[in-house]
Design an enzyme around this catalytic site. Sequence first.
Site, mmCIF file in Angstrom:
data_model
loop_
_atom_site.group_PDB
_atom_site.id
_atom_site.type_symbol
_atom_site.label_atom_id
_atom_site.label_comp_id
_atom_site.label_asym_id
_atom_site.label_seq_id
_atom_site.Cartn_x
_atom_site.Cartn_y
_atom_site.Cartn_z
ATOM 1 N N VAL A 46 0.769 -1.188 -0.080
ATOM 2 C CA VAL A 46 0.017 -0.077 0.199
ATOM 3 C C VAL A 46 0.743 1.158 0.136
ATOM 4 C CG1 VAL A 46 -1.622 1.391 1.273
ATOM 5 C CG2 VAL A 46 -1.938 -1.341 0.961
ATOM 6 N N TYR A 47 1.890 1.347 0.770
ATOM 7 C CA TYR A 47 2.889 2.507 1.000
ATOM 8 C C TYR A 47 1.995 3.693 1.218
ATOM 9 C CZ TYR A 47 7.501 4.943 0.531
ATOM 10 O OH TYR A 47 8.200 5.932 0.900
ATOM 11 N N ASP A 69 -0.530 -4.671 3.514
ATOM 12 C CA ASP A 69 0.550 -4.113 4.115
ATOM 13 C C ASP A 69 0.968 -4.490 5.399
ATOM 14 O OD1 ASP A 69 2.249 -1.656 2.393
ATOM 15 O OD2 ASP A 69 2.741 -1.822 4.588
ATOM 16 N N HIS A 114 8.667 -7.798 -2.367
ATOM 17 C CA HIS A 114 9.597 -8.193 -3.397
ATOM 18 C C HIS A 114 10.506 -9.393 -2.810
ATOM 19 C CE1 HIS A 114 7.695 -5.093 -5.523
ATOM 20 N NE2 HIS A 114 8.273 -4.227 -4.818
#
Length: 216
Positions: A46-47, A69, A114
């Site tokens: 989400v950041y 997130d 990631h």
Amino acid sequence: MGGFLHQYFLNNSGKEIYKWLHYFDIYERHFERFRNRKPVVVEVGVYKGGSLEMWRAYFGEGAQIVGIDIDPACKVHESEQVEVFIGSQDDPELLDRIVEKYGPIDIVVDDGSHMMDHVIATFEHLYQHVQPNGVYLVEDTHTSYWDAYGGGLRRPGSFMEFAKGKLDEINAHHSRGALPANAFTNSTDSICVYDSIVVFEKRPQGKRQTLITGRE
């Protein structure tokens, strides 16, 4: 000029969006058919919340956007049509809660940690819960070549090596028994590989093996 998403990104004056420019054409190519059809879209990562708003604008009224997130502060990005779940993307209980509430899923966009083991674990858990004609997109796959994320060129356990294995699975019927067909084989229409993105398009494959000779 670019499509809707590219223009949205260029003209964005709201929450920050972190995407490579060439991603937007790829999104439009694979997501266009879901616009204004009330899809369930799950984005891992989400950041700053900007992409959640972008998806809501792109997919239209009635779309359900779900963010995942690890940062509890990301709950602030919830709004109408947008819910944020807090936890790790490789937590099966968290993923099951999302599937129970919103499944089947139309689109998954993995822009999360990631880390190679996380990306693979999320795929293995969620892909089966993507609807039969849905899309699963993994982005920033360049990290598959970076040691810091558990990657490296041709390194076993990287997501790109995992995806290469899926190329064999999609063709399993032609392996003459060397590789048994599985649920992935029978549910996947295509695997599209781009710079830093891999897209899996689902479609039931019951008739794919029918040979047509072209003779009357």
